[in-house]
Enzyme design. Structure first.
Site, PDB file in Angstrom:
ATOM      1  N   ARG A   1       0.816  -1.210   0.000  1.00 51.05           N
ATOM      2  CA  ARG A   1       0.000   0.000   0.000  1.00 51.05           C
ATOM      3  C   ARG A   1       0.858   1.273   0.000  1.00 51.05           C
ATOM      4  NH1 ARG A   1      -2.935   3.089   3.757  1.00 51.05           N
ATOM      5  NH2 ARG A   1      -1.918   1.981   5.459  1.00 51.05           N
ATOM      6  N   LYS A   2       2.152   1.130  -0.153  1.00 51.39           N
ATOM      7  CA  LYS A   2       3.065   2.285  -0.180  1.00 51.39           C
ATOM      8  C   LYS A   2       3.058   2.911  -1.577  1.00 51.39           C
ATOM      9  CE  LYS A   2       6.094   0.324   3.371  1.00 51.39           C
ATOM     10  NZ  LYS A   2       7.457  -0.200   3.671  1.00 51.39           N
ATOM     11  N   THR A   3       1.885   3.386  -1.962  1.00 52.62           N
ATOM     12  CA  THR A   3       1.684   3.924  -3.308  1.00 52.62           C
ATOM     13  C   THR A   3       1.608   5.449  -3.268  1.00 52.62           C
ATOM     14  OG1 THR A   3      -0.675   3.562  -2.961  1.00 52.62           O
ATOM     15  CG2 THR A   3       0.512   1.867  -4.180  1.00 52.62           C
TER      16      THR A   3
ATOM     17  N   HIS B   1       6.924  -1.066  -7.092  1.00 52.49           N
ATOM     18  CA  HIS B   1       6.301   0.202  -7.485  1.00 52.49           C
ATOM     19  C   HIS B   1       6.981   1.446  -6.927  1.00 52.49           C
ATOM     20  CE1 HIS B   1       4.232   0.423  -3.514  1.00 52.49           C
ATOM     21  NE2 HIS B   1       4.183  -0.891  -3.632  1.00 52.49           N
TER      22      HIS B   1
END
Length: 301
Positions: free
Chosen positions: A145-147, A283
């Site tokens: 979730r480190k987006t 990502h």
């Protein structure tokens, strides 16, 4: 799941809810907040532009690129399907875009930035997946979730085109109890029992654990997934094996390894007792795939 894993008629774009298209309008508002000075120069003559892939990678982000140019009243004709491999050290014709000259240029940078970022994530995701498969590992490689705030949908989509699991999409998707939750609550057992009262049966509970003892407590409390965070080598694989053996036939659960996993350290985290490998390396700080959009020169009379 990647495009190559889909059955005929399936398309990852079908996962996208209509509401995401509002994001494109926000991207335009950011990029052109008032006057498009250069657009005044080229006018509204209908032109044709070629989308070139200029560096190797996996093509991803087709629905976003399509919508960006649709809102600019342009049409995109794809010459390669999403998920295609763009060969390195070459100039590959990927698509043809048609529309009014000023509209093509209005959408150009928004479209290229989105496609480059999404394709970059798909490319490194594919590498991680292929490395894991080459080792014969049957588990799940997942993103995190480190987006980028406001851009998560594109980044998660790129992971799926590349063939890795997008993990949870947001705080509402799955219960993940990390160290701060545990410390603030007092214990793993207290945190798991408390969240179970409100989360119900439909949400999985994932607990971040620092060692075997914490993982054992989490499983005993009812966790569906235990994340062995930043454990390495024998400490990781020994704990995973022990947990699986001791709880066999008593409780169903998954073991996740996470924390600082990069491409060069991927193999060391794989093992028969590891079910999920989650990493932000697919990502965060990944190189983009280079694309350019070139309007075709006018024919001289």
């Amino acid at each position: 799941m990647s495009e190559s894993d889909l059955r005929p008629g399936q398309n990852l774009a079908h996962l996208l809810a209509p509401s995401w298209k509002r994001e494109v309008s926000r991207w335009y508002a950011e990029d052109t907040p008032s006057f498009d000075w250069a657009g005044f120069v080229v006018g509204e003559e209908v032109q044709e532009a070629i989308l070139w892939g200029k560096s190797g990678g996996i093509l991803a982000g087709v629905p976003f690129f399509d919508e960006i140019f649709k809102q600019a009243e342009c049409e995109v004709e794809w010459l390669l399907p999403e998920g295609s491999v763009i060969p390195p050290n070459s100039k590959t014709k990927v698509a043809v875009v048609r529309g009014k000259a000023r509209n093509l240029l209005l959408a150009e940078r928004v479209g290229l930035n989105t496609l480059a970022r999404c394709s970059g994530i798909a490319s490194i995701s594919r590498r991680f997946r292929d490395l894991a498969r080459a080792e014969g590992w049957k588990g799940v490689v997942a993103g995190t979730r480190k987006t980028t705030p406001g851009f998560r949908l594109v980044e998660k989509y790129g992971m799926m085109v590349g063939g890795v699991d997008p993990h949870r999409h947001d705080l509402s998707s799955m219960v993940m109890l990390k160290d701060n939750h545990i410390w603030a609550t007092g214990s793993i057992t207290s945190a798991v029992q408390s969240v179970r009262r409100v989360a119900g049966f439909s949400l999985l509970v994932n607990v971040e654990c620092q060692n075997y003892e914490e993982a054992n407590e989490a499983i005993s409390a009812g966790a569906n997934i235990v994340m062995l965070d930043n454990l390495l080598g024998e400490e990781l694989h020994g704990a995973a094996k022990r947990l699986k053996e001791e709880w066999k036939g008593k409780r169903e659960f998954l073991i996740e390894t996470s924390g600082g996993i990069v491409e060069g350290g991927l193999k060391a985290r794989l093992g028969p007792d590891i079910d999920i490998l989650s990493t932000s390396a697919v990502h965060q700080s990944c190189p983009h795939v280079d694309f350019s959009l070139k309007i075709q020169p006018r024919q001289k009379a």
